[in-house]
Scaffold this motif. Structure first.
Motif, PDB file in Angstrom:
ATOM      1  N   THR A   1      33.417  36.483  -7.191  1.00 31.45           N
ATOM      2  CA  THR A   1      33.624  35.824  -5.898  1.00 31.45           C
ATOM      3  C   THR A   1      32.853  36.545  -4.799  1.00 31.45           C
ATOM      4  N   GLY A   2      32.792  37.873  -4.888  1.00 32.31           N
ATOM      5  CA  GLY A   2      31.991  38.623  -3.924  1.00 32.31           C
ATOM      6  C   GLY A   2      30.524  38.239  -3.979  1.00 32.31           C
ATOM      7  N   ARG A   3      29.992  38.070  -5.191  1.00 34.69           N
ATOM      8  CA  ARG A   3      28.596  37.645  -5.332  1.00 34.69           C
ATOM      9  C   ARG A   3      28.403  36.215  -4.806  1.00 34.69           C
ATOM     10  N   VAL A   4      29.385  35.356  -5.069  1.00 37.20           N
ATOM     11  CA  VAL A   4      29.314  33.984  -4.560  1.00 37.20           C
ATOM     12  C   VAL A   4      29.318  33.986  -3.034  1.00 37.20           C
ATOM     13  N   LEU A   5      30.113  34.856  -2.424  1.00 35.43           N
ATOM     14  CA  LEU A   5      30.165  34.945  -0.968  1.00 35.43           C
ATOM     15  C   LEU A   5      28.800  35.294  -0.389  1.00 35.43           C
ATOM     16  N   VAL A   6      28.128  36.246  -0.997  1.00 34.51           N
ATOM     17  CA  VAL A   6      26.782  36.615  -0.531  1.00 34.51           C
ATOM     18  C   VAL A   6      25.849  35.413  -0.633  1.00 34.51           C
ATOM     19  N   TRP A   7      25.909  34.716  -1.750  1.00 31.04           N
ATOM     20  CA  TRP A   7      25.036  33.555  -1.985  1.00 31.04           C
ATOM     21  C   TRP A   7      25.322  32.444  -0.961  1.00 31.04           C
ATOM     22  N   LEU A   8      26.595  32.187  -0.697  1.00 35.91           N
ATOM     23  CA  LEU A   8      26.955  31.145   0.267  1.00 35.91           C
ATOM     24  C   LEU A   8      26.477  31.498   1.673  1.00 35.91           C
ATOM     25  N   ARG A   9      26.616  32.774   2.036  1.00 33.06           N
ATOM     26  CA  ARG A   9      26.154  33.202   3.358  1.00 33.06           C
ATOM     27  C   ARG A   9      24.644  33.080   3.483  1.00 33.06           C
ATOM     28  N   GLN A  10      23.929  33.445   2.447  1.00 37.47           N
ATOM     29  CA  GLN A  10      22.474  33.370   2.502  1.00 37.47           C
ATOM     30  C   GLN A  10      21.993  31.947   2.705  1.00 37.47           C
ATOM     31  N   ARG A  11      22.725  30.993   2.144  1.00 34.45           N
ATOM     32  CA  ARG A  11      22.323  29.589   2.247  1.00 34.45           C
ATOM     33  C   ARG A  11      23.077  28.834   3.330  1.00 34.45           C
ATOM     34  N   ALA A  12      23.875  29.565   4.107  1.00 33.33           N
ATOM     35  CA  ALA A  12      24.621  28.978   5.235  1.00 33.33           C
ATOM     36  C   ALA A  12      25.437  27.764   4.794  1.00 33.33           C
ATOM     37  N   ILE A  13      26.104  27.894   3.636  1.00 32.14           N
ATOM     38  CA  ILE A  13      26.997  26.829   3.159  1.00 32.14           C
ATOM     39  C   ILE A  13      28.371  27.109   3.749  1.00 32.14           C
ATOM     40  N   LEU A  14      28.653  26.443   4.862  1.00 29.04           N
ATOM     41  CA  LEU A  14      29.809  26.781   5.679  1.00 29.04           C
ATOM     42  C   LEU A  14      30.733  25.588   5.874  1.00 29.04           C
ATOM     43  N   ASP A  15      32.017  25.881   5.983  1.00 27.53           N
ATOM     44  CA  ASP A  15      33.007  24.893   6.375  1.00 27.53           C
ATOM     45  C   ASP A  15      33.176  25.023   7.882  1.00 27.53           C
ATOM     46  N   ARG A  16      32.696  24.046   8.606  1.00 23.35           N
ATOM     47  CA  ARG A  16      32.733  24.116  10.069  1.00 23.35           C
ATOM     48  C   ARG A  16      34.016  23.465  10.583  1.00 23.35           C
TER      49      ARG A  16
END
Length: 335
Positions: free
Chosen positions: A23-38
């Protein structure tokens, strides 16, 4: 006995560590691609937060279940469940990223449930022989579909869905041990609990990431199968008690919205847990109350092994007390 306890503790710890790392690795990946719940008017959060953390949880749970099934000789019977969960991950990720209509999501769920029902023993009765086999499977399928969707509905504040998954998994493992249901069923529960606990390290309030449909939908599917397997093994009381709060909150809310003429399929903030946060409780306060109630439900589930159905009303009382607690305004401002 001690060897089994150590093996169970090792499985729980291993899946928790693996899930936390993934999950920590997934978090880094999501942040890098700006996949965000706004945030929007129906959100329970106020800042953009990465969404899709369920990848880490499910990529721990499914391999763990596959290894356990292979070790116990159950891989081929369990394969439809594993494939169904993987398919729902793919469909749900597409929904998280691009948005899918209700029809393709629901059709995928129906197909996954239909396939997963074949993983139950052919002679096992989820409803304890009260109805013919064909009706037993049809009713089980409808119940499973509802559970998949309600689990998704209930993933609305930090830590709630992960805590529920951990509670159901641990409770199922305890019932499997108390009821002599074999190592595989208990192992599946422990693996689910460990994967959820590892995810919670990132999702506890204030959450660093959200599960997303890619996690909540296949996780609800996997837990639904686990509960049906418990019921088919003769432990229907535990299968009803362990998820009782989620069942009650989601079902009562849906019926209330339907009675008020509202569109029940639309997103909203009317669940008991959402109303509790709007009335002044923090996410953590709400989830701690749910965890306490779930601990009582797990204890009653274990007691149901020797005592049977008379413990079910006690479980209903626990849930009603929790709902009444969540419906009351907070006495002080949430910390």
């Amino acid at each position: 006995m001690w060897a089994e306890l150590l093996a169970g503790a090792g499985l729980l710890a291993a899946t928790a560590v693996a899930s936390k790392a993934l999950t920590g690795r997934v978090l880094v990946w999501l942040r890098q691609r700006a996949i965000l719940d706004r945030p929007n008017e129906r959100s329970s959060h106020t800042t953009p937060t990465p969404r899709g953390g369920g990848w880490g949880l499910m990529l721990t749970l499914l391999p763990a279940w596959a290894l356990l099934a292979a070790a116990t000789g159950d891989l081929m019977p369990l394969l439809p469940v594993l494939l169904g969960a993987a398919a729902l991950m793919a469909v749900s990720w597409a929904d998280d990223r691009r948005g899918l209509g209700a029809a393709p999501r629901f059709l995928a769920q129906i197909a996954a449930v239909a396939a997963g029902l074949s993983a139950l023993p052919a002679d096992a009765s989820v409803f304890q022989g009260l109805v013919p086999v064909w009706l037993d499977r049809l009713a089980a399928g409808f119940a499973w579909l509802w559970f998949v969707n309600l689990f998704n509905f209930m993933d609305g504040i930090d830590g709630l869905a992960g805590s529920e998954a951990a509670s159901v998994g641990l409770g199922a493992a305890l019932v499997a041990v108390a009821g002599g249901l074999g190592l595989s069923l208990g192992g599946y529960g422990l693996a689910a609990a460990g994967a959820a606990l590892g995810f919670l390290a990132w999702n506890w309030h204030p959450a660093k990431l959200f599960m997303g449909d890619v996690g909540s939908v296949p996780l609800g599917y996997a837990l639904g199968w686990l509960l049906l397997a418990l019921a088919a093994s003769g432990r229907w009381e535990a299968a009803l008690l362990l998820p009782a709060y989620f069942l009650a909150d989601a079902t009562i809310t849906l019926l209330r919205r339907a009675a008020e003429g509202k569109r029940v399929w639309e997103a909203h903030r009317e669940h008991f847990y959402q109303r509790a946060t709007r009335r002044g409780r923090s996410h953590a306060q709400v989830v701690r109350a749910v965890i306490a109630a779930n601990a009582a439900l797990a204890a009653l589930s274990v007691l149901s092994v020797p005592l049977g159905w008379p413990v079910v009303p006690a479980g209903a009382a626990v849930v009603l007390l929790l709902l009444a607690h969540l419906a009351r305004p907070a006495r002080t401002a949430a910390a």
